[in-house]
Design a protein around this motif. Structure first.
Motif, PDB file in Angstrom:
ATOM      1  N   GLU A   1       0.875  -1.186   0.000  1.00  0.00           N
ATOM      2  CA  GLU A   1       0.000   0.000   0.000  1.00  0.00           C
ATOM      3  C   GLU A   1       0.903   1.225   0.000  1.00  0.00           C
ATOM      4  O   GLU A   1       1.805   1.305   0.848  1.00  0.00           O
ATOM      5  CB  GLU A   1      -0.836  -0.051   1.284  1.00  0.00           C
ATOM      6  CG  GLU A   1      -2.051   0.761   1.366  1.00  0.00           C
ATOM      7  CD  GLU A   1      -2.850   0.391   2.621  1.00  0.00           C
ATOM      8  OE1 GLU A   1      -4.064   0.288   2.514  1.00  0.00           O
ATOM      9  OE2 GLU A   1      -2.236   0.182   3.691  1.00  0.00           O
ATOM     10  N   LEU A   2       0.700   2.140  -0.933  1.00  0.00           N
ATOM     11  CA  LEU A   2       1.522   3.350  -1.028  1.00  0.00           C
ATOM     12  C   LEU A   2       0.590   4.550  -0.977  1.00  0.00           C
ATOM     13  O   LEU A   2      -0.168   4.786  -1.916  1.00  0.00           O
ATOM     14  CB  LEU A   2       2.327   3.323  -2.329  1.00  0.00           C
ATOM     15  CG  LEU A   2       3.226   4.513  -2.643  1.00  0.00           C
ATOM     16  CD1 LEU A   2       4.211   4.811  -1.518  1.00  0.00           C
ATOM     17  CD2 LEU A   2       3.998   4.243  -3.945  1.00  0.00           C
ATOM     18  N   LEU A   3       0.609   5.258   0.156  1.00  0.00           N
ATOM     19  CA  LEU A   3      -0.358   6.329   0.390  1.00  0.00           C
ATOM     20  C   LEU A   3       0.340   7.681   0.557  1.00  0.00           C
ATOM     21  O   LEU A   3       1.272   7.797   1.346  1.00  0.00           O
ATOM     22  CB  LEU A   3      -1.171   6.019   1.661  1.00  0.00           C
ATOM     23  CG  LEU A   3      -2.183   7.095   2.077  1.00  0.00           C
ATOM     24  CD1 LEU A   3      -3.397   7.088   1.115  1.00  0.00           C
ATOM     25  CD2 LEU A   3      -2.654   6.880   3.508  1.00  0.00           C
ATOM     26  N   VAL A   4      -0.137   8.645  -0.194  1.00  0.00           N
ATOM     27  CA  VAL A   4       0.285  10.036   0.038  1.00  0.00           C
ATOM     28  C   VAL A   4      -0.842  10.731   0.794  1.00  0.00           C
ATOM     29  O   VAL A   4      -2.006  10.675   0.372  1.00  0.00           O
ATOM     30  CB  VAL A   4       0.579  10.755  -1.289  1.00  0.00           C
ATOM     31  CG1 VAL A   4       0.742  12.262  -1.067  1.00  0.00           C
ATOM     32  CG2 VAL A   4       1.832  10.173  -1.947  1.00  0.00           C
ATOM     33  N   VAL A   5      -0.486  11.334   1.915  1.00  0.00           N
ATOM     34  CA  VAL A   5      -1.484  12.083   2.682  1.00  0.00           C
ATOM     35  C   VAL A   5      -1.304  13.560   2.357  1.00  0.00           C
ATOM     36  O   VAL A   5      -0.287  14.166   2.700  1.00  0.00           O
ATOM     37  CB  VAL A   5      -1.329  11.855   4.201  1.00  0.00           C
ATOM     38  CG1 VAL A   5      -2.423  12.603   4.957  1.00  0.00           C
ATOM     39  CG2 VAL A   5      -1.387  10.362   4.521  1.00  0.00           C
ATOM     40  N   ASP A   6      -2.288  14.104   1.665  1.00  0.00           N
ATOM     41  CA  ASP A   6      -2.221  15.509   1.257  1.00  0.00           C
ATOM     42  C   ASP A   6      -2.591  16.380   2.449  1.00  0.00           C
ATOM     43  O   ASP A   6      -3.726  16.400   2.899  1.00  0.00           O
ATOM     44  CB  ASP A   6      -3.195  15.741   0.086  1.00  0.00           C
ATOM     45  CG  ASP A   6      -3.146  17.181  -0.375  1.00  0.00           C
ATOM     46  OD1 ASP A   6      -3.999  17.581  -1.195  1.00  0.00           O
ATOM     47  OD2 ASP A   6      -2.267  17.935   0.100  1.00  0.00           O
TER      48      ASP A   6
END
Ligand SMILES: O=c1ccn([C@@H]2O[C@H](COP(=O)(O)OP(=O)(O)O)[C@@H](O)[C@H]2O)c(=O)[nH]1
Ligand SMILES: O=C(O)[C@@H](COP(=O)(O)O)O[C@H]1O[C@H](CO)[C@@H](O)[C@H](O)[C@H]1O
Length: 327
Positions: free
Chosen positions: A71-76
């Motif tokens: 899982e690769l998540l960017v939190v804006d």
């Protein structure tokens, strides 16, 4: 260093300064054998210039070529640029802090983004990387996972590295980590000498087991790293912590004034924990305000800002999170 810190430094510091130092086959076997799921979280505020390449590299290496990342998540984090669109186009999942646990509202700051990422990811192993990293950092993820996959007693791993600082095109080979060297390290050595063995206590690259990350508060702004270190020390003891040498870390650097505010948040976080971290210790509460000065050509102009500790409770205490985890 105190004997306990020195013993920790010698026994709990490993090296993964390049992929050549990492046995990827063994790592993937350990991941499969343990039934682990790996989430990588990139907190990002206005990082459109760097987040796309970082996401693309991580995705290609550790999701397409080898199944290391699940899982690769960017939190804006309240970006006003195209961070979210660039990250999504590069193949990351993207959430805005405002969207996650919306009933709990939102607060500014990196720590808020990291706290909410726990509710937006599912891995039992969570890796945090800054989104402004420069250069080839592909080995950071396997490097940080190594100690967690090798030793069940380890629950939290900090990256360490040399930190060149580039100012006006001039590179100072070890000039980076200014808040670490001028604030966090002296404070931790004074109040938590058992943590003196951490080379980069504020470093933005670290990995932990969800089972411990959900048990501690997350300071909402830049106090998050030092807060996690102190709270995880108290939760699991020094033997549950480790660090890995990742070689060199380059990132986009902020102004001295911005780092002064960051240092204020670090000081407030450490003092607030000193009050409850040392039974019988005189409360060391900070004022919560920082006044800095600029000279406008005729005189000094004061500028005050809040640096009081604002933190979120352990995620495990949040009902919506427990429902999410119950599936
Ligand atoms: O309110 C914020 C401030 C920072 N960041 C992210 O946290 C990381 C570290 O922040 P920054 O680069 O400002 O700190 P520095 O590395 O300069 O100390 C970067 O990926 C930022 O985009 C964030 O998500 N929210
Ligand atoms: O380590 C530090 O002193 C600061 C500032 O680093 P530089 O002087 O800009 O290289 O950077 C870290 O501190 C922040 C607060 O903990 C973290 O959020 C950042 O990820 C980390 O880069």
């Amino acid at each position: 260093m105190r004997p306990d810190a020195r013993a920790w430094f010698q026994s709990r510091t490993t090296s993964a300064t390049s992929l050549a130092e990492i046995d990827l086959d063994a790592l993937l076997r350990a991941k499969r054998r343990g039934g682990h799921r790996v989430s990588v979280v990139l907190p990002a505020r206005n990082e459109e210039a760097s987040v796309g390449r970082l996401v693309a590299d991580l995705r290609e290496r550790w999701m397409v070529r080898l199944p290391l990342i699940d899982e690769l998540l960017v939190v804006d984090s309240d970006s006003t640029d195209a961070t979210a669109a660039v990250a999504r186009a590069a193949g990351a999942d993207v959430v805005a802090t405002t969207e996650v646990l919306a009933d709990h509202g939102t607060r500014p700051g990196k720590g808020e983004a990291l706290w909410k990422s726990l509710a937006a990811t599912t891995g039992d192993l969570v890796v945090f990387l800054d989104s402004d990293l420069i250069g080839d950092v592909a080995h950071y993820v396997p490097g940080l996972l190594g100690p967690l996959l090798a030793d069940p007693q380890v629950s939290y791993v900090k990256g360490c590295y040399t930190r060149p600082l580039e100012v006006d095109g001039h590179v100072q080979p070890a000039g980076g980590g200014r808040v670490t060297e001028l604030t966090a390290r002296p404070l931790l050595n004074a109040l938590w000498p058992e943590l003196a063995g951490f080379v980069q206590p504020l470093g933005g690259e670290y990995a932990g087991r969800r089972s411990v990350l959900e048990q501690v508060p997350f300071v909402s702004a830049y106090g998050v790293e030092v807060g996690l270190l102190i709270d995880l020390l108290r939760l699991g003891g020094l033997s549950s912590l480790a660090q890995v040498d990742l070689g060199v870390r380059r990132h986009t650097s902020q102004s001295q004034e911005a780092l002064g505010a960051m240092a204020g948040e670090v000081v407030s976080t450490v003092l607030a924990r000193a009050e409850c971290g040392r039974p019988g210790h005189q409360p060391l509460t900070a004022s919560g305000l920082l006044t800095q000065f600029r000279h406008d050509g005729t005189g000094f102009v004061p500028r005050s800002r809040a640096v009081a500790v604002d933190e979120r409770p352990p995620m495990a205490t949040v009902a919506e999170y427990r429902v999410l985890r119950a599936g």
